[in-house]
Design a protein around this motif. Structure first.
Motif, PDB file in Angstrom:
ATOM      1  N   LYS A 227       0.835  -1.211   0.000  1.00 29.08           N
ATOM      2  CA  LYS A 227       0.000   0.000   0.000  1.00 29.08           C
ATOM      3  C   LYS A 227       0.870   1.261   0.000  1.00 29.08           C
ATOM      4  CE  LYS A 227      -4.144   1.551   2.323  1.00 29.08           C
ATOM      5  NZ  LYS A 227      -4.902   1.427   3.555  1.00 29.08           N
ATOM      6  N   VAL A 228       1.876   1.244   0.834  1.00 28.68           N
ATOM      7  CA  VAL A 228       2.773   2.408   0.933  1.00 28.68           C
ATOM      8  C   VAL A 228       3.478   2.653  -0.409  1.00 28.68           C
ATOM      9  CG1 VAL A 228       4.949   3.172   1.992  1.00 28.68           C
ATOM     10  CG2 VAL A 228       3.143   2.273   3.420  1.00 28.68           C
ATOM     11  N   LEU A 229       3.817   1.554  -1.102  1.00 28.39           N
ATOM     12  CA  LEU A 229       4.546   1.680  -2.372  1.00 28.39           C
ATOM     13  C   LEU A 229       3.609   1.832  -3.574  1.00 28.39           C
ATOM     14  CD1 LEU A 229       7.224  -1.116  -1.792  1.00 28.39           C
ATOM     15  CD2 LEU A 229       7.629   1.334  -1.809  1.00 28.39           C
ATOM     16  N   GLY A 230       2.310   1.718  -3.351  1.00 29.87           N
ATOM     17  CA  GLY A 230       1.351   1.790  -4.468  1.00 29.87           C
ATOM     18  C   GLY A 230       1.419   0.537  -5.327  1.00 29.87           C
ATOM     19  N   GLY A 231       1.718  -0.594  -4.721  1.00 35.33           N
ATOM     20  CA  GLY A 231       1.840  -1.841  -5.478  1.00 35.33           C
ATOM     21  C   GLY A 231       0.774  -2.856  -5.109  1.00 35.33           C
ATOM     22  N   ALA A 232       1.017  -4.109  -5.528  1.00 36.63           N
ATOM     23  CA  ALA A 232       0.067  -5.187  -5.279  1.00 36.63           C
ATOM     24  C   ALA A 232       0.768  -6.300  -4.500  1.00 36.63           C
ATOM     25  CB  ALA A 232      -0.436  -5.739  -6.606  1.00 36.63           C
ATOM     26  N   VAL A 233      -0.032  -7.140  -3.852  1.00 37.54           N
ATOM     27  CA  VAL A 233       0.524  -8.272  -3.108  1.00 37.54           C
ATOM     28  C   VAL A 233       0.419  -9.537  -3.954  1.00 37.54           C
ATOM     29  CG1 VAL A 233       0.225  -9.736  -1.065  1.00 37.54           C
ATOM     30  CG2 VAL A 233       0.000  -7.267  -0.865  1.00 37.54           C
ATOM     31  N   GLY A 234       1.495 -10.309  -3.982  1.00 35.91           N
ATOM     32  CA  GLY A 234       1.498 -11.601  -4.657  1.00 35.91           C
ATOM     33  C   GLY A 234       1.967 -12.666  -3.688  1.00 35.91           C
ATOM     34  N   ALA A 235       2.059 -13.909  -4.170  1.00 36.85           N
ATOM     35  CA  ALA A 235       2.439 -14.999  -3.265  1.00 36.85           C
ATOM     36  C   ALA A 235       3.075 -16.143  -4.033  1.00 36.85           C
ATOM     37  CB  ALA A 235       1.200 -15.500  -2.533  1.00 36.85           C
ATOM     38  N   SER A 236       3.782 -16.970  -3.281  1.00 37.96           N
ATOM     39  CA  SER A 236       4.295 -18.218  -3.861  1.00 37.96           C
ATOM     40  C   SER A 236       3.197 -19.269  -3.693  1.00 37.96           C
ATOM     41  CB  SER A 236       5.534 -18.681  -3.094  1.00 37.96           C
ATOM     42  OG  SER A 236       5.140 -19.124  -1.806  1.00 37.96           O
ATOM     43  N   ARG A 237       3.373 -20.369  -4.401  1.00 41.40           N
ATOM     44  CA  ARG A 237       2.387 -21.436  -4.224  1.00 41.40           C
ATOM     45  C   ARG A 237       2.484 -22.021  -2.819  1.00 41.40           C
ATOM     46  NH1 ARG A 237       1.517 -26.343  -8.380  1.00 41.40           N
ATOM     47  NH2 ARG A 237       1.258 -27.968  -6.855  1.00 41.40           N
ATOM     48  N   GLY A 238       3.693 -21.992  -2.257  1.00 40.67           N
ATOM     49  CA  GLY A 238       3.850 -22.471  -0.886  1.00 40.67           C
ATOM     50  C   GLY A 238       2.903 -21.744   0.057  1.00 40.67           C
ATOM     51  N   ALA A 239       2.817 -20.424  -0.097  1.00 41.52           N
ATOM     52  CA  ALA A 239       1.935 -19.621   0.768  1.00 41.52           C
ATOM     53  C   ALA A 239       0.464 -19.914   0.463  1.00 41.52           C
ATOM     54  CB  ALA A 239       2.233 -18.141   0.570  1.00 41.52           C
ATOM     55  N   LEU A 307      11.992 -11.421   7.832  1.00 38.71           N
ATOM     56  CA  LEU A 307      11.094 -10.496   7.138  1.00 38.71           C
ATOM     57  C   LEU A 307      10.239  -9.686   8.114  1.00 38.71           C
ATOM     58  CD1 LEU A 307       7.760 -11.449   6.635  1.00 38.71           C
ATOM     59  CD2 LEU A 307       8.986 -13.355   5.672  1.00 38.71           C
ATOM     60  N   PHE A 308       9.953 -10.272   9.285  1.00 40.96           N
ATOM     61  CA  PHE A 308       9.105  -9.544  10.244  1.00 40.96           C
ATOM     62  C   PHE A 308       9.853  -8.377  10.899  1.00 40.96           C
ATOM     63  CE2 PHE A 308       7.175 -13.749   9.885  1.00 40.96           C
ATOM     64  CZ  PHE A 308       5.928 -13.345   9.419  1.00 40.96           C
ATOM     65  N   GLU A 309      11.178  -8.370  10.719  1.00 42.35           N
ATOM     66  CA  GLU A 309      11.942  -7.197  11.172  1.00 42.35           C
ATOM     67  C   GLU A 309      12.208  -6.255   9.997  1.00 42.35           C
ATOM     68  OE1 GLU A 309      15.531  -8.680  12.974  1.00 42.35           O
ATOM     69  OE2 GLU A 309      14.369  -9.903  14.383  1.00 42.35           O
ATOM     70  N   VAL A 310      12.493  -6.842   8.830  1.00 47.90           N
ATOM     71  CA  VAL A 310      12.893  -6.016   7.684  1.00 47.90           C
ATOM     72  C   VAL A 310      11.697  -5.264   7.084  1.00 47.90           C
ATOM     73  CG1 VAL A 310      13.945  -6.055   5.392  1.00 47.90           C
ATOM     74  CG2 VAL A 310      14.802  -7.584   7.170  1.00 47.90           C
ATOM     75  N   VAL A 311      10.565  -5.967   6.903  1.00 50.59           N
ATOM     76  CA  VAL A 311       9.414  -5.324   6.227  1.00 50.59           C
ATOM     77  C   VAL A 311       8.932  -4.086   7.007  1.00 50.59           C
ATOM     78  CG1 VAL A 311       7.028  -5.667   5.431  1.00 50.59           C
ATOM     79  CG2 VAL A 311       8.779  -7.389   4.925  1.00 50.59           C
ATOM     80  N   PRO A 312       8.763  -4.158   8.344  1.00 45.56           N
ATOM     81  CA  PRO A 312       8.348  -2.943   9.060  1.00 45.56           C
ATOM     82  C   PRO A 312       9.329  -1.776   8.871  1.00 45.56           C
ATOM     83  CG  PRO A 312       8.042  -4.861  10.447  1.00 45.56           C
ATOM     84  CD  PRO A 312       8.780  -5.335   9.235  1.00 45.56           C
ATOM     85  N   MET A 313      10.625  -2.113   8.767  1.00 45.43           N
ATOM     86  CA  MET A 313      11.617  -1.028   8.551  1.00 45.43           C
ATOM     87  C   MET A 313      11.392  -0.381   7.183  1.00 45.43           C
ATOM     88  SD  MET A 313      15.283  -2.077  10.062  1.00 45.43           S
ATOM     89  CE  MET A 313      15.393  -3.838  10.070  1.00 45.43           C
ATOM     90  N   LEU A 314      11.107  -1.238   6.190  1.00 41.53           N
ATOM     91  CA  LEU A 314      10.870  -0.695   4.843  1.00 41.53           C
ATOM     92  C   LEU A 314       9.602   0.166   4.827  1.00 41.53           C
ATOM     93  CD1 LEU A 314      11.680  -3.807   2.587  1.00 41.53           C
ATOM     94  CD2 LEU A 314      13.126  -1.831   3.036  1.00 41.53           C
ATOM     95  N   ILE A 315       8.568  -0.299   5.544  1.00 40.44           N
ATOM     96  CA  ILE A 315       7.313   0.479   5.588  1.00 40.44           C
ATOM     97  C   ILE A 315       7.602   1.858   6.175  1.00 40.44           C
ATOM     98  CG2 ILE A 315       4.995   0.639   6.644  1.00 40.44           C
ATOM     99  CD1 ILE A 315       4.993  -2.488   6.634  1.00 40.44           C
ATOM    100  N   GLU A 316       8.336   1.851   7.281  1.00 37.93           N
ATOM    101  CA  GLU A 316       8.631   3.123   7.959  1.00 37.93           C
ATOM    102  C   GLU A 316       9.434   4.044   7.033  1.00 37.93           C
ATOM    103  OE1 GLU A 316      10.199   2.396  11.890  1.00 37.93           O
ATOM    104  OE2 GLU A 316      10.997   4.447  11.890  1.00 37.93           O
ATOM    105  N   GLU A 317      10.408   3.439   6.369  1.00 38.19           N
ATOM    106  CA  GLU A 317      11.279   4.222   5.493  1.00 38.19           C
ATOM    107  C   GLU A 317      10.498   4.831   4.323  1.00 38.19           C
ATOM    108  OE1 GLU A 317      14.903   5.807   4.828  1.00 38.19           O
ATOM    109  OE2 GLU A 317      14.432   4.482   6.513  1.00 38.19           O
ATOM    110  N   PHE A 318       9.687   3.973   3.636  1.00 39.49           N
ATOM    111  CA  PHE A 318       8.992   4.451   2.443  1.00 39.49           C
ATOM    112  C   PHE A 318       7.809   5.358   2.796  1.00 39.49           C
ATOM    113  CE2 PHE A 318      11.027   0.630   0.496  1.00 39.49           C
ATOM    114  CZ  PHE A 318      11.838   1.329  -0.377  1.00 39.49           C
ATOM    115  N   ALA A 319       7.205   5.122   3.959  1.00 43.60           N
ATOM    116  CA  ALA A 319       6.072   5.969   4.359  1.00 43.60           C
ATOM    117  C   ALA A 319       6.548   7.392   4.597  1.00 43.60           C
ATOM    118  CB  ALA A 319       5.408   5.407   5.617  1.00 43.60           C
ATOM    119  N   ALA A 320       7.823   7.515   4.961  1.00 45.18           N
ATOM    120  CA  ALA A 320       8.367   8.847   5.263  1.00 45.18           C
ATOM    121  C   ALA A 320       8.729   9.622   3.999  1.00 45.18           C
ATOM    122  CB  ALA A 320       9.603   8.679   6.151  1.00 45.18           C
ATOM    123  N   VAL A 321       8.784   8.903   2.847  1.00 43.23           N
ATOM    124  CA  VAL A 321       9.210   9.571   1.600  1.00 43.23           C
ATOM    125  C   VAL A 321       8.097  10.481   1.065  1.00 43.23           C
ATOM    126  CG1 VAL A 321       9.951   9.213  -0.805  1.00 43.23           C
ATOM    127  CG2 VAL A 321      10.756   7.697   1.008  1.00 43.23           C
TER     128      VAL A 321
END
Ligand code: FAD
Length: 321
Positions: A227-239, A307-321
């Motif tokens: 949402k922050v990046l204006g993109g879409a969510v996808g998945a692997s077949r595993g998920a 990912l549960f540590e990295v993704v929140p950091m990316l959200i915070e970073e990109f939300a601030a842009v």
């Protein structure tokens, strides 16, 4: 060589899909200075005609009928064959979408024509039209030329840059009356998966989750990042197999093939069947706890971490842009 090329425009929810404009760009190359004719089939599609012209069509032929409200192979091929009969083109270009994949081979067989499907580029080299398409699940590309007959191709979404919209362009938008005979497929109901935001197959940015996301709730940070990046969510077949998300999000050999500008793979190992659907993305970022994960072999940027540590950091970073 100058040719007349028909381009089938594709509308959804009253708006043209981007792949229609990409197909127009491919048609401009294929036409070699000849005429590009847009075709719109449906119910009440007339208002979209001028947009096709602004993106490069010289004129547009419209076939409207109540029975064409939704795509059916029967109905659309009757309409399209009538347009082909009137226009007698040298070539046809469709989007390589669910509709294009269904309709193009049907029309090619009716016209006894060959078909280059899933082209990612078209160029003229020394006067010869050359199409590029992926083979072996995207591991290699082949170049194809057409030596005889119609120039008929489908183009993969998100690979060919459309021409810039030129609102000053004008051209004829004419209706063709076609008597639609019995349609053998009747669509009684369209059940849509509730999906928010950007269409996965046309998204410029995709945040995809794998089994490493661990649960349905685990997808929430990915949704937020998308949402922050204006993109879409996808998945692997595993998920998808683990029921963390819907199969409509599956990317890969047996899912959707995507070519976004940016693909962020979170907790995805990089199995060959997954790579088949995303390895041609322009920039790939992989987030994985395992430094040996195969996804890093195709990634432009790799983040070894949870990912549960990295993704929140990316959200915070990109939300601030
Ligand atoms: P896994 O392989 O289990 O990988 C999970 C990854 O998450 C691991 O690399 C792990 O290190 C990492 N991880 C775990 N926890 C974390 C964390 N907290 N932070 C960061 N990383 C973490 N697959 C597709 O995707 N699409 C297809 O279309 C497809 N078609 C197939 C067709 C056939 C005929 C077959 C046989 C298989 C197909 N598959 C497809 C399945 C494919 O082979 C793999 O099984 C699947 O892609 C694995 O999904 P995954 O990467 O999510 O899971």
């Amino acid at each position: 060589m100058s040719r007349k090329i028909l381009v089938l425009g594709e509308a959804r929810d009253g708006a043209l899909r981007n792949v229609s404009f990409e197909a127009l760009r491919a048609a401009k190359v294929a036409a070699g200075g000849g005429e590009v004719v847009g075709v719109l089939i449906g119910e009440a599609v007339q208002p979209l005609g001028s947009e096709l012209i602004q993106y490069g069509a010289d004129r547009v032929v419209i076939v409207e009928d109540d029975q064409l409200r939704q795509y059916t192979p029967d109905g659309f091929s009757q309409a399209l064959l009538a347009v082909i009969d009137q226009e007698n083109p040298n070539g046809l270009i469709f989007g390589h979408t669910a509709m294009g994949k269904d309709l193009a081979p049907r029309i090619a067989s009716k016209l006894s024509s060959g078909l280059i499907s899933d082209a990612t580029a078209v160029e003229e080299i020394d006067g010869t039209l050359v199409f590029t398409r992926p083979i072996y699940s995207g591991k290699a590309f082949e170049k194809k030329i057409i030596t005889d007959g119609l120039v008929f191709a489908t183009v993969r979404p998100n690979n060919i840059e459309p021409l810039a919209r030129d609102e000053s362009r004008s051209g004829e938008v004419a209706s063709l009356a076609v008597e639609i005979h019995t349609i053998r497929t009747i669509i009684k109901e369209v059940v849509r998966k509730a999906s928010e935001g950007v269409d996965l197959s046309e998204a410029k940015i995709i945040v995809a989750g794998g089994r490493g996301v661990k649960s349905k709730e685990g997808f929430e940070p990915l949704q937020e990042l998308a949402k922050v990046l204006g993109g879409a969510v996808g998945a692997s077949r595993g998920a998808c197999d683990a029921d963390y998300c819907d199969y409509s999000l599956q990317i890969g050999q047996t899912g959707k093939v995507v070519t976004p500008d940016l693909y962020i793979a979170c907790g995805i190992s990089g199995a060959i069947q997954h790579l088949a659907g995303m390895s041609n993305s322009k920039v790939i970022v992989a987030i994985n706890k395992d430094p040996e994960a195969s996804i890093f072999q195709v990634a432009d940027y790799g983040i070894v971490g949870d990912l549960f540590e990295v993704v929140p950091m990316l959200i915070e970073e990109f939300a601030a842009v």
